[in-house]
Design a protein around this motif. Structure first.
Motif, PDB file in Angstrom:
ATOM      1  N   PRO A 107       0.870  -1.180  -0.114  1.00  0.00           N
ATOM      2  CA  PRO A 107      -0.114  -0.166  -0.084  1.00  0.00           C
ATOM      3  C   PRO A 107       0.870   1.222   0.031  1.00  0.00           C
ATOM      4  CG  PRO A 107      -1.052  -1.660   1.519  1.00  0.00           C
ATOM      5  CD  PRO A 107       0.326  -2.096   1.039  1.00  0.00           C
ATOM      6  N   HIS A 108       2.045   1.405   0.876  1.00  0.00           N
ATOM      7  CA  HIS A 108       2.672   2.414   0.696  1.00  0.00           C
ATOM      8  C   HIS A 108       3.412   3.038  -0.812  1.00  0.00           C
ATOM      9  CE1 HIS A 108       5.931   5.263   1.582  1.00  0.00           C
ATOM     10  NE2 HIS A 108       6.597   4.516   1.307  1.00  0.00           N
ATOM     11  N   ILE A 109       3.586   1.751  -1.360  1.00  0.00           N
ATOM     12  CA  ILE A 109       4.210   2.100  -2.842  1.00  0.00           C
ATOM     13  C   ILE A 109       3.330   2.611  -3.857  1.00  0.00           C
ATOM     14  CG2 ILE A 109       5.370   1.172  -4.976  1.00  0.00           C
ATOM     15  CD1 ILE A 109       7.381   2.051  -2.436  1.00  0.00           C
ATOM     16  N   ARG A 110       1.923   1.886  -3.565  1.00  0.00           N
ATOM     17  CA  ARG A 110       0.950   2.397  -4.393  1.00  0.00           C
ATOM     18  C   ARG A 110       0.463   3.956  -4.083  1.00  0.00           C
ATOM     19  NH1 ARG A 110      -3.177  -1.272  -6.408  1.00  0.00           N
ATOM     20  NH2 ARG A 110      -2.286  -3.514  -6.316  1.00  0.00           N
ATOM     21  N   ASP A 111       0.714   4.355  -2.715  1.00  0.00           N
ATOM     22  CA  ASP A 111       0.479   5.452  -2.496  1.00  0.00           C
ATOM     23  C   ASP A 111       1.620   6.696  -3.038  1.00  0.00           C
ATOM     24  OD1 ASP A 111      -1.153   7.743  -0.539  1.00  0.00           O
ATOM     25  OD2 ASP A 111       1.083   7.634   0.271  1.00  0.00           O
ATOM     26  N   VAL A 112       2.767   6.163  -3.029  1.00  0.00           N
ATOM     27  CA  VAL A 112       3.716   6.772  -3.629  1.00  0.00           C
ATOM     28  C   VAL A 112       3.535   7.141  -5.277  1.00  0.00           C
ATOM     29  CG1 VAL A 112       6.167   7.098  -4.210  1.00  0.00           C
ATOM     30  CG2 VAL A 112       5.591   6.293  -2.038  1.00  0.00           C
ATOM     31  N   ALA A 113       2.878   6.035  -5.905  1.00  0.00           N
ATOM     32  CA  ALA A 113       2.360   6.123  -7.182  1.00  0.00           C
ATOM     33  C   ALA A 113       1.576   7.196  -7.451  1.00  0.00           C
ATOM     34  CB  ALA A 113       2.175   5.080  -7.802  1.00  0.00           C
ATOM     35  N   GLY A 179      13.148   4.661  -7.345  1.00  0.00           N
ATOM     36  CA  GLY A 179      13.231   3.294  -6.573  1.00  0.00           C
ATOM     37  C   GLY A 179      13.575   3.546  -5.033  1.00  0.00           C
ATOM     38  N   PHE A 180      13.334   2.827  -4.329  1.00  0.00           N
ATOM     39  CA  PHE A 180      13.461   2.909  -2.938  1.00  0.00           C
ATOM     40  C   PHE A 180      14.123   1.543  -2.331  1.00  0.00           C
ATOM     41  CE2 PHE A 180       9.714   5.544  -4.178  1.00  0.00           C
ATOM     42  CZ  PHE A 180      10.193   6.728  -3.733  1.00  0.00           C
ATOM     43  N   CYS A 181      15.450   1.735  -1.559  1.00  0.00           N
ATOM     44  CA  CYS A 181      16.061   0.674  -1.000  1.00  0.00           C
ATOM     45  C   CYS A 181      16.376  -0.330  -2.109  1.00  0.00           C
ATOM     46  CB  CYS A 181      14.902   0.037  -0.050  1.00  0.00           C
ATOM     47  SG  CYS A 181      15.570  -1.517   0.982  1.00  0.00           S
ATOM     48  N   VAL A 257      20.126  11.150   9.196  1.00  0.00           N
ATOM     49  CA  VAL A 257      19.052  10.282   9.119  1.00  0.00           C
ATOM     50  C   VAL A 257      19.258   8.981   8.526  1.00  0.00           C
ATOM     51  CG1 VAL A 257      17.756  12.271   8.283  1.00  0.00           C
ATOM     52  CG2 VAL A 257      18.860  10.881   6.611  1.00  0.00           C
ATOM     53  N   ASN A 258      18.396   8.176   8.751  1.00  0.00           N
ATOM     54  CA  ASN A 258      18.632   6.638   8.290  1.00  0.00           C
ATOM     55  C   ASN A 258      18.102   6.115   7.105  1.00  0.00           C
ATOM     56  OD1 ASN A 258      19.564   5.276  10.850  1.00  0.00           O
ATOM     57  ND2 ASN A 258      18.186   6.514  11.884  1.00  0.00           N
ATOM     58  N   HIS A 259      18.672   5.023   6.708  1.00  0.00           N
ATOM     59  CA  HIS A 259      18.140   4.283   5.466  1.00  0.00           C
ATOM     60  C   HIS A 259      16.609   4.288   5.648  1.00  0.00           C
ATOM     61  CE1 HIS A 259      18.530   1.089   2.409  1.00  0.00           C
ATOM     62  NE2 HIS A 259      17.358   0.714   2.844  1.00  0.00           N
ATOM     63  N   ALA A 260      15.784   4.179   4.562  1.00  0.00           N
ATOM     64  CA  ALA A 260      14.499   4.359   4.550  1.00  0.00           C
ATOM     65  C   ALA A 260      13.742   5.666   5.022  1.00  0.00           C
ATOM     66  CB  ALA A 260      13.921   3.175   5.108  1.00  0.00           C
ATOM     67  N   PHE A 261      14.629   6.864   5.214  1.00  0.00           N
ATOM     68  CA  PHE A 261      13.988   7.888   5.622  1.00  0.00           C
ATOM     69  C   PHE A 261      12.815   8.519   4.880  1.00  0.00           C
ATOM     70  CE2 PHE A 261      17.212   9.649   2.579  1.00  0.00           C
ATOM     71  CZ  PHE A 261      16.595  10.537   1.907  1.00  0.00           C
ATOM     72  N   ASN A 262      12.563   8.083   3.832  1.00  0.00           N
ATOM     73  CA  ASN A 262      11.448   8.278   3.090  1.00  0.00           C
ATOM     74  C   ASN A 262      10.161   7.742   3.271  1.00  0.00           C
ATOM     75  OD1 ASN A 262      10.320  10.405   0.556  1.00  0.00           O
ATOM     76  ND2 ASN A 262       9.714   8.107  -0.020  1.00  0.00           N
ATOM     77  N   ASN A 263      10.245   6.635   3.731  1.00  0.00           N
ATOM     78  CA  ASN A 263       9.304   5.733   4.366  1.00  0.00           C
ATOM     79  C   ASN A 263       8.293   6.324   5.332  1.00  0.00           C
ATOM     80  OD1 ASN A 263       7.333   3.649   4.584  1.00  0.00           O
ATOM     81  ND2 ASN A 263       8.570   2.161   3.974  1.00  0.00           N
ATOM     82  N   ALA A 267       7.825   4.661  11.894  1.00  0.00           N
ATOM     83  CA  ALA A 267       7.938   5.799  12.672  1.00  0.00           C
ATOM     84  C   ALA A 267       9.496   5.994  13.175  1.00  0.00           C
ATOM     85  CB  ALA A 267       6.936   5.341  13.920  1.00  0.00           C
ATOM     86  N   ALA A 268      10.360   4.923  13.035  1.00  0.00           N
ATOM     87  CA  ALA A 268      11.526   5.120  13.699  1.00  0.00           C
ATOM     88  C   ALA A 268      12.325   5.840  12.744  1.00  0.00           C
ATOM     89  CB  ALA A 268      11.875   3.855  14.417  1.00  0.00           C
ATOM     90  N   ARG A 269      12.399   5.586  11.508  1.00  0.00           N
ATOM     91  CA  ARG A 269      13.425   5.577  10.424  1.00  0.00           C
ATOM     92  C   ARG A 269      12.927   7.016   9.717  1.00  0.00           C
ATOM     93  NH1 ARG A 269      14.286   0.632   7.376  1.00  0.00           N
ATOM     94  NH2 ARG A 269      12.074   0.363   7.598  1.00  0.00           N
ATOM     95  N   TYR A 270      11.564   7.188   9.614  1.00  0.00           N
ATOM     96  CA  TYR A 270      11.059   8.230   8.828  1.00  0.00           C
ATOM     97  C   TYR A 270      11.609   9.910   9.337  1.00  0.00           C
ATOM     98  CZ  TYR A 270       7.688  11.625   6.592  1.00  0.00           C
ATOM     99  OH  TYR A 270       7.257  12.648   6.233  1.00  0.00           O
ATOM    100  N   ASP A 271      12.184  10.522   8.532  1.00  0.00           N
ATOM    101  CA  ASP A 271      12.454  11.925   8.770  1.00  0.00           C
ATOM    102  C   ASP A 271      11.776  12.931   7.691  1.00  0.00           C
ATOM    103  OD1 ASP A 271      14.456  14.432   8.222  1.00  0.00           O
ATOM    104  OD2 ASP A 271      14.918  13.499  10.277  1.00  0.00           O
ATOM    105  N   LYS A 272      10.945  13.806   8.211  1.00  0.00           N
ATOM    106  CA  LYS A 272       9.991  14.411   7.361  1.00  0.00           C
ATOM    107  C   LYS A 272      10.819  15.564   6.577  1.00  0.00           C
ATOM    108  CE  LYS A 272       6.093  17.620   7.325  1.00  0.00           C
ATOM    109  NZ  LYS A 272       5.751  17.013   5.810  1.00  0.00           N
ATOM    110  N   ALA A 273      11.854  16.308   7.195  1.00  0.00           N
ATOM    111  CA  ALA A 273      12.404  17.213   6.625  1.00  0.00           C
ATOM    112  C   ALA A 273      13.394  16.568   5.587  1.00  0.00           C
ATOM    113  CB  ALA A 273      13.462  17.981   7.594  1.00  0.00           C
ATOM    114  N   ALA A 274      13.978  15.723   5.765  1.00  0.00           N
ATOM    115  CA  ALA A 274      14.866  15.100   4.505  1.00  0.00           C
ATOM    116  C   ALA A 274      13.938  14.498   3.462  1.00  0.00           C
ATOM    117  CB  ALA A 274      15.738  13.842   5.251  1.00  0.00           C
TER     118      ALA A 274
END
Length: 291
Positions: A107-113, A179-181, A257-263, A267-274
């Protein structure tokens, strides 16, 4: 109850679990040791993982978009995907292949599309697990299945996705990929094999072999997370090969910021500013190269 404290060591353990050799039992053992108790580890684990429940930023039924599940010819056999375009456009649009993480077409990738379509593109999110029967609901199973995909066949399916997308109604024939990751790594490999790809955006993706870089025709935009030591170890060699080949590219490293910061489902890895800055750069880059 106080919010669980998540440390960098916990995030690193999760990255090892999802990308390298750590199995779930050993991951939970390590997380328990880091958290101090099994109860704390049980509370922290969902914050490290992605939650499909929070995946929808653009509603699936958004009236501004036309979205459909599609089936098309892959490199060998059928491919399935999610196709989205703006309902109203002044003229033909550039097209973007949206390539999923190692969790498959979720669902997340569908949302990105859908987000990409709202930026003014025709977007296709292929399910690269189509040859194995499609993306399962279980993420651990999806990661295991992706690990068994044939790399050459996967690139052929990316090229078939490009061919399908370039011919869609309302498309201008210029196709890029984001693409992501795992998907970021595929963008990099795909760029070394495709003469038709116009632009590639790789978020924290593994770099291709340096000897393949001279084959790249596409302009590249490469986003990296500052704390992602595993992927970042390959940046310098990739940069040198791109420079030596006179390629068109940009590299951005987002400090702290961490790997997967865009996802935004993690909650733990997402970074909104980046994530916001990387997205702004991505949209501008794709409009420049696909317009």
């Amino acid at each position: 109850m106080d919010k669980p404290q998540i440390t960098q060591a916990m995030i690193d353990a999760y990255d090892e679990y999802t990308h390298l050799t750590l199995d779930r039992r050993r991951f939970m053992e390590r997380l328990t040791a880091l958290a101090g108790s099994g109860a704390a580890a049980a509370a922290i684990a969902p914050l490290l993982a992605a939650s499909s429940a929070s995946a929808e930023v653009v509603a699936a039924g958004d009236a501004r978009l036309a979205a459909e599940d599609v089936v098309y010819a892959g490199g060998a056999g059928e491919m399935k995907g999610y196709l989205v375009r703006p309902r109203e456009a002044a003229g033909p649009l550039g097209s973007v292949i949206v390539i999923h993480e190692n969790r498959g077409l979720n669902p997340h990738i569908r949302d990105v599309a859908r987000r990409m379509a709202l930026e003014g593109f025709v977007a296709l999110a292929p399910d690269f697990l189509s040859p194995a029967g499609g993306t399962p609901d279980n993420e651990d199973q999806a990661r295991e299945m992706i690990g068994k995909l044939d790399p050459a066949a996967t690139v052929a399916n990316a090229e078939a996705s490009l061919t399908f997308l370039a011919k869609r109604d309302g498309a201008n024939g210029k196709v890029g990929a984001i693409g992501f990751c795992w998907g970021g790594g595929l963008v990099n490999r795909f760029a070394t094999k495709s003469d038709a790809l116009r632009a590639g955006v790789a978020y924290y993706g593994a770099q291709p072999p340096a000897e393949d870089v001279p084959n790249i025709k596409a302009a590249l935009l490469l986003h990296y997370a500052g704390l992602d030591e595993r992927i970042n170890a390959g940046i310098d060699a990739y940069r040198k090969a791109l420079e030596a080949g006179g390629k068109s590219f940009e590299i951005h490293v987002y400090d702290g910021v961490n790997h997967a910061f865009n996802n935004d489902t993690s909650a733990a890895r997402y970074d909104k500013a980046a994530a916001d800055l990387a997205w702004q750069r991505t949209v501008a880059f794709l409009k420049k190269n696909l317009g």
